[in-house]
Design a protein around this motif. Sequence first.
Motif, PDB file in Angstrom:
ATOM      1  N   ILE A 207       0.877  -1.170   0.000  1.00  0.00           N
ATOM      2  CA  ILE A 207       0.000   0.000   0.000  1.00  0.00           C
ATOM      3  C   ILE A 207       0.910   1.214   0.000  1.00  0.00           C
ATOM      4  N   ILE A 208       0.727   2.113  -0.955  1.00  0.00           N
ATOM      5  CA  ILE A 208       1.519   3.329  -0.997  1.00  0.00           C
ATOM      6  C   ILE A 208       0.617   4.518  -0.697  1.00  0.00           C
ATOM      7  N   LEU A 209       1.079   5.372   0.199  1.00  0.00           N
ATOM      8  CA  LEU A 209       0.320   6.557   0.599  1.00  0.00           C
ATOM      9  C   LEU A 209       1.267   7.741   0.734  1.00  0.00           C
ATOM     10  N   GLU A 210       0.893   8.874   0.153  1.00  0.00           N
ATOM     11  CA  GLU A 210       1.537  10.102   0.577  1.00  0.00           C
ATOM     12  C   GLU A 210       1.124  10.336   2.029  1.00  0.00           C
ATOM     13  N   THR A 211       2.085  10.524   2.904  1.00  0.00           N
ATOM     14  CA  THR A 211       1.761  10.708   4.311  1.00  0.00           C
ATOM     15  C   THR A 211       0.727  11.826   4.474  1.00  0.00           C
ATOM     16  N   ILE A 212       0.994  12.958   3.840  1.00  0.00           N
ATOM     17  CA  ILE A 212      -0.009  14.006   3.646  1.00  0.00           C
ATOM     18  C   ILE A 212      -0.065  14.264   2.152  1.00  0.00           C
ATOM     19  N   PRO A 213      -1.154  13.900   1.470  1.00  0.00           N
ATOM     20  CA  PRO A 213      -1.224  14.137   0.024  1.00  0.00           C
ATOM     21  C   PRO A 213      -0.938  15.598  -0.307  1.00  0.00           C
ATOM     22  N   GLY A 214      -0.109  15.816  -1.328  1.00  0.00           N
ATOM     23  CA  GLY A 214       0.346  17.161  -1.651  1.00  0.00           C
ATOM     24  C   GLY A 214      -0.396  17.792  -2.808  1.00  0.00           C
ATOM     25  N   THR A 215       0.025  17.487  -4.028  1.00  0.00           N
ATOM     26  CA  THR A 215      -0.590  18.089  -5.206  1.00  0.00           C
ATOM     27  C   THR A 215      -2.093  17.843  -5.246  1.00  0.00           C
ATOM     28  N   ALA A 216      -2.541  16.730  -4.685  1.00  0.00           N
ATOM     29  CA  ALA A 216      -3.964  16.381  -4.721  1.00  0.00           C
ATOM     30  C   ALA A 216      -4.805  17.179  -3.740  1.00  0.00           C
ATOM     31  N   GLY A 217      -4.168  17.968  -2.857  1.00  0.00           N
ATOM     32  CA  GLY A 217      -5.011  18.806  -2.008  1.00  0.00           C
ATOM     33  C   GLY A 217      -4.586  19.052  -0.581  1.00  0.00           C
ATOM     34  N   ILE A 218      -3.402  18.586  -0.163  1.00  0.00           N
ATOM     35  CA  ILE A 218      -2.887  18.796   1.191  1.00  0.00           C
ATOM     36  C   ILE A 218      -3.961  18.419   2.218  1.00  0.00           C
ATOM     37  N   MET A 219      -4.134  17.122   2.390  1.00  0.00           N
ATOM     38  CA  MET A 219      -5.188  16.580   3.246  1.00  0.00           C
ATOM     39  C   MET A 219      -4.572  15.773   4.376  1.00  0.00           C
ATOM     40  N   PRO A 220      -4.223  16.402   5.501  1.00  0.00           N
ATOM     41  CA  PRO A 220      -3.663  15.645   6.624  1.00  0.00           C
ATOM     42  C   PRO A 220      -4.625  14.539   7.065  1.00  0.00           C
ATOM     43  N   PRO A 221      -4.139  13.324   7.238  1.00  0.00           N
ATOM     44  CA  PRO A 221      -5.040  12.237   7.640  1.00  0.00           C
ATOM     45  C   PRO A 221      -5.547  12.445   9.055  1.00  0.00           C
ATOM     46  N   PRO A 222      -6.733  11.955   9.358  1.00  0.00           N
ATOM     47  CA  PRO A 222      -7.263  12.103  10.713  1.00  0.00           C
ATOM     48  C   PRO A 222      -6.475  11.263  11.707  1.00  0.00           C
ATOM     49  N   ARG A 251       8.820  20.312   5.327  1.00  0.00           N
ATOM     50  CA  ARG A 251       7.655  20.993   4.764  1.00  0.00           C
ATOM     51  C   ARG A 251       6.506  21.101   5.780  1.00  0.00           C
ATOM     52  N   THR A 252       6.350  20.107   6.633  1.00  0.00           N
ATOM     53  CA  THR A 252       5.244  20.089   7.588  1.00  0.00           C
ATOM     54  C   THR A 252       5.639  20.648   8.960  1.00  0.00           C
ATOM     55  N   GLY A 253       6.859  21.197   9.064  1.00  0.00           N
ATOM     56  CA  GLY A 253       7.334  21.651  10.361  1.00  0.00           C
ATOM     57  C   GLY A 253       7.981  20.551  11.167  1.00  0.00           C
ATOM     58  N   THR A 254       8.135  19.380  10.562  1.00  0.00           N
ATOM     59  CA  THR A 254       8.898  18.260  11.103  1.00  0.00           C
ATOM     60  C   THR A 254       9.764  17.725   9.966  1.00  0.00           C
ATOM     61  N   TRP A 255      10.797  16.948  10.302  1.00  0.00           N
ATOM     62  CA  TRP A 255      11.680  16.476   9.226  1.00  0.00           C
ATOM     63  C   TRP A 255      10.916  15.643   8.206  1.00  0.00           C
ATOM     64  N   PHE A 256      10.092  14.727   8.700  1.00  0.00           N
ATOM     65  CA  PHE A 256       9.173  13.989   7.837  1.00  0.00           C
ATOM     66  C   PHE A 256       7.760  14.215   8.348  1.00  0.00           C
ATOM     67  N   ALA A 257       6.799  14.197   7.438  1.00  0.00           N
ATOM     68  CA  ALA A 257       5.405  14.282   7.875  1.00  0.00           C
ATOM     69  C   ALA A 257       5.073  13.127   8.807  1.00  0.00           C
ATOM     70  N   LEU A 258       5.732  11.990   8.632  1.00  0.00           N
ATOM     71  CA  LEU A 258       5.521  10.833   9.497  1.00  0.00           C
ATOM     72  C   LEU A 258       5.759  11.159  10.963  1.00  0.00           C
ATOM     73  N   ASP A 259       6.618  12.142  11.224  1.00  0.00           N
ATOM     74  CA  ASP A 259       6.936  12.492  12.606  1.00  0.00           C
ATOM     75  C   ASP A 259       5.721  13.032  13.353  1.00  0.00           C
ATOM     76  N   LEU A 260       4.674  13.407  12.620  1.00  0.00           N
ATOM     77  CA  LEU A 260       3.450  13.901  13.240  1.00  0.00           C
ATOM     78  C   LEU A 260       2.541  12.755  13.700  1.00  0.00           C
ATOM     79  N   TYR A 261       2.882  11.514  13.329  1.00  0.00           N
ATOM     80  CA  TYR A 261       2.003  10.379  13.583  1.00  0.00           C
ATOM     81  C   TYR A 261       2.791   9.258  14.260  1.00  0.00           C
ATOM     82  N   ASP A 262       2.088   8.336  14.845  1.00  0.00           N
ATOM     83  CA  ASP A 262       2.714   7.231  15.568  1.00  0.00           C
ATOM     84  C   ASP A 262       2.618   5.957  14.749  1.00  0.00           C
ATOM     85  N   ALA A 263       3.255   5.976  13.588  1.00  0.00           N
ATOM     86  CA  ALA A 263       3.200   4.822  12.699  1.00  0.00           C
ATOM     87  C   ALA A 263       4.475   4.782  11.865  1.00  0.00           C
TER      88      ALA A 263
END
Length: 441
Positions: A207-222, A251-263
């Motif tokens: 499964i491939i996911l943009e951690t926060i989709p970018g060009t498609a609309g910048i939609m942070p996951p819940p 870009r998200t204020g963390t080194w990776f957007a993943l750093d905002l989540y526990d996964a």
Amino acid sequence: MTHRTYELDRAHVFHSWSAQASLTPMVIESAEGSHVVDDEGRRYLDFSSQLVYTNIGHQHPRVVKAIQDQAATLCTIAPQHANAARSEAARLVAELAPEGMDHVFFTNGGADAVEHAVRMARLHTGRRKVLSRYRSYHGGTQTAVNLTGDPRRWPNDYGSEGVVHFFGPFLYRSEFHATTEQEECERALEHLERTIVMEGSDTIAAIILETIPGTAGIMPPPPGYLEGVRALCDRYGIVWIADEVMAGFGRTGTWFALDLYDAKPDLITFAKGVTSGYVPLGGVIISEPIYATFADRVYPGGLTYSGHPLACAAAVATIETMKDERIVEAAATLGSDVLGPGLADIAAKHPCVGEVRGVGAFWALDLVADPQTREPLAPYGGSSPAMNEIVGACKKNGLLPFANYHRIHVVPALNIAHDEARQGLEILDEALSLGDAHVAR
């Protein structure tokens, strides 16, 4: 000379994602910091970071010098040889990655990073299919564009790449009739699991996911969504690829957007901000289990320029500069103190702004023709007179925006001065009045 630049472009350059005959590209002669300058000497405040990659701004002297110094020492060497720039770049990238992801495969950019991540996942699992979400972008090469979940895929998709699409969480335009973020998360995960089961879980490699989709609309996951994806991947033996090509490197204020989540994913793709786009570079960060698959088995893939010294020197200088100048922290402050509040004020003033989404230096305005029905101001996959008017007004007043379909993305350099950011918001505020004229009353 500038007239000749334009004429030669029109005579010989074939542009991406464009009908060639109608193009009138802007000629850029120079750039510095958060501004670009056209061939008539007009300065534009760059609210696009080009294609969301000049994370440290244009022409940062420290990175420019690092490229120059590397060119004077070792311009290029074949990838079978170790070189100092690549070794240090790999160390720095792995140091920023989640624990246990210690190896980096370098590519030329984001699309081929995705191609190789998918290849690794398929070989690791012995399976073929890859799941990706609608409203996503993963690159323009064959597998990557088929993974993409926006209309650019359609002319290139013959259903032959083993890709299955599903709906991700997006409460503002929910596919699940959800009314809260929690409902959206739960229903999106249920939909994903049903997709896995109905496709046959033992046929799915990744499964491939943009951690926060970018060009498609910048939609942070819940909250909880990525953790739920991780659990599903563990349950069914599926590799999770996190696409951080646009969202990564501050870009998200963390080194990776993943750093905002526990996964924690199994593979991470990156590019763009790792060099601030000064020299093309991408890569795949590899977890230990997938690395182990190829410890004694040949990985059947490579690139002539994998870990190119000039690109890796740019990456080293970019990461070190971001650390020394606290640019990632600056992006977080920019989002919390300037862009977030400023865009909320703009949304309150303009009926054409349906929703504001974002974090750090990564924001989108979802523009609508009807706030009640949420009808977009331009059709999905297209543009409209209203959007053209807004973009035209921005450029006329010295702002270079990032527009996609019915959205304006606010994605400046992470280290833009706060006064400059507020100036850009003022220009955008004025331009959006043109959008208001198209809103149903």
